[in-house]
Scaffold this active site. Structure first.
Site, PDB file in Angstrom:
ATOM      1  N   GLU A 161       0.804  -1.240   0.000  1.00  0.00           N
ATOM      2  CA  GLU A 161       0.000   0.000   0.000  1.00  0.00           C
ATOM      3  C   GLU A 161       0.833   1.284   0.000  1.00  0.00           C
ATOM      4  O   GLU A 161       0.683   2.158   0.856  1.00  0.00           O
ATOM      5  CB  GLU A 161      -0.951  -0.020   1.204  1.00  0.00           C
ATOM      6  CG  GLU A 161      -1.874  -1.243   1.197  1.00  0.00           C
ATOM      7  CD  GLU A 161      -2.703  -1.391   2.469  1.00  0.00           C
ATOM      8  OE1 GLU A 161      -2.806  -0.420   3.237  1.00  0.00           O
ATOM      9  OE2 GLU A 161      -3.225  -2.492   2.705  1.00  0.00           O
ATOM     10  N   GLU A 271      -5.989 -11.091  -0.337  1.00  0.00           N
ATOM     11  CA  GLU A 271      -6.738 -10.822   0.908  1.00  0.00           C
ATOM     12  C   GLU A 271      -8.246 -10.823   0.657  1.00  0.00           C
ATOM     13  O   GLU A 271      -8.985 -10.007   1.140  1.00  0.00           O
ATOM     14  CB  GLU A 271      -6.308  -9.478   1.506  1.00  0.00           C
ATOM     15  CG  GLU A 271      -4.817  -9.370   1.754  1.00  0.00           C
ATOM     16  CD  GLU A 271      -4.418  -8.052   2.362  1.00  0.00           C
ATOM     17  OE1 GLU A 271      -5.308  -7.299   2.820  1.00  0.00           O
ATOM     18  OE2 GLU A 271      -3.204  -7.731   2.393  1.00  0.00           O
TER      19      GLU A 271
END
Ligand code: G3I
Length: 358
Positions: A161, A271
């Site tokens: 991220e 995820e």
């Protein structure tokens, strides 16, 4: 064998809460057996504390998955709690469990803006000191697992991220302390520490659900980074699409990841979970939500199976009972995974079996 057969038939009938009495080996129609037969990595994010506290959790993890991602055990705050101290205990407990049950692991995650201990975030440092700190962390963590569990780990989220929803760099301590090149340096340190490990950049798409990367500011930024890295032989091997999706914006992962294949990189869904806007309180429409999840989980696995550059789909948790979303105030009704709160198979789990069984 007969017992497994009986269990498998009951599972298919949807009347047997798999994971509570399933024998030590996975049933013949389990997601694990389907993944193993397809030579596919179907995984779950797991917590060592629950392995020890909840026998049903441990059984469900061993019986329904072939891959484990440590949900938090290998993040900076847990594995490097003090400047001169590393704690590999939690990560090792998961790696021991994986080895004992013939499973593999994805490492997660070496460099991120979150879950950093105070000793990292509260100090001021020169650029060289930040680079040295990041390098020591990467080399020490990968060095430990390369020597102790070389047979278990196959992919690692090196940087997580780095971009925000506008495709700008997040103002993390790494970005501020080192500059744009912290991402490249992290991958070079990781390759130096564990040649042969698949090194991934991992991110989410901000729920835009966009299937065309160029129409998502964040995906387009990741694509530019990856393209530049490839042209400069930066050791990036793959892109992780986290896949925290909602029923109204489930992306077409095959389209979204097309550019990754064209760049010669691998990709993974790292995820996966799905909350149903239709299931938000007060109108909790479980059957519709679970049917929507089955379509989304099935499509995600199908997109990966159909791509020569993908062989991994990990859901973010073992069952609805342990999902991180249960603790997020914005979705207290979350039942976002393929297994219910008693580790039973939901329609999404059957959809995964179907897609992996060809
Ligand atoms: O370990 C402490 C414990 O000592 C303390 O008593 C407790 C008090 O609340 O907090 C515990 O830390 C929690 C940690 O999970 C370990 O359980 C943090 O508060 C909590 O914020 C943290 O949440 C994790 C979250 O990342 C942090 O951003 C979730 O479990 C985890 O599922 C989630 O995972 C991330 C991926 O790593 C990256 N992609 C997004 C995904 C969801 O946010």
């Amino acid at each position: 064998m007969l017992r497994c057969l009986v269990v498998g038939l009951l599972v298919l009938a949807g009347s047997f809460p798999v994971g509570s009495f399933v024998p030590a080996t996975a049933g013949p129609r389990s997601t694990r057996t389907a993944a193993a037969r397809a030579d596919f990595n179907w995984g779950a994010a797991a917590r060592p504390s629950l392995l020890e506290r909840d026998p049903g959790y441990a059984q469900a993890l061993a019986d329904n998955f072939t891959v484990i991602t440590p949900e938090n055990a290998l993040k900076f705050d847990t594995v490097h709690p003090a400047p001169d101290r590393y704690d590999f205990g939690p990560g090792d407990r998961l790696a021991d469990f994986a080895r004992a049950h013939g499973m593999k692991m994805r490492g997660h995650t070496l460099v991120w803006h979150a879950q950093l201990p105070d000793w990292v975030t509260r100090e001021t440092r020169t650029r060289d000191q930040w680079i040295g700190l990041m390098r020591d962390h990467i080399v020490t963590v990968l060095g430990h697992y390369r020597s102790a569990y070389p047979d278990v780990f196959y992919q690692w989220d090196v940087v997580n991220e780095a971009f925000d929803g506008r495709g700008e760099r997040r103002p993390s301590v790494w970005q501020k302390g080192i500059g744009d090149d912290y991402v490249e340096l992290a991958f070079r340190f990781a390759r130096e520490a564990w040649p042969g490990m698949q090194l991934f950049y991992n991110d989410f798409d901000d729920g835009t659900g966009e299937s065309d990367c160029d129409r998502s500011a964040k995906c387009a930024a990741i694509k530019r980074l990856a393209t530049r890295f490839r042209s400069r032989s930066v050791p990036l091997d793959g892109i992780g699409f986290q896949g925290h999706i909602k029923d109204l914006d489930s992306p077409d992962f095959g389209s979204l990841a097309g550019w990754v294949e064209r760049l010669g990189l691998r990709w993974a869904i790292t995820e996966l979970d799905m909350t149903c806007t239709s299931a938000r309180p007060p109108q909790v429409d479980r059957p519709a939500c679970f049917a929507s999840q089955a379509r989304a989980f099935g499509a995600a696995v199908r997109a990966c199976v159909d791509s020569p550059a993908c062989d991994t789909v990990v859901q973010w948790g073992v069952s609805d009972r342990d999902s991180w979303l249960n603790r997020m105030t914005y979705d207290p009704s979350a039942n976002p995974l393929a297994f219910d709160r008693q580790f039973g198979y939901k329609p999404a789990a059957y959809a995964v079996v179907k897609e992996l069984s060809g």
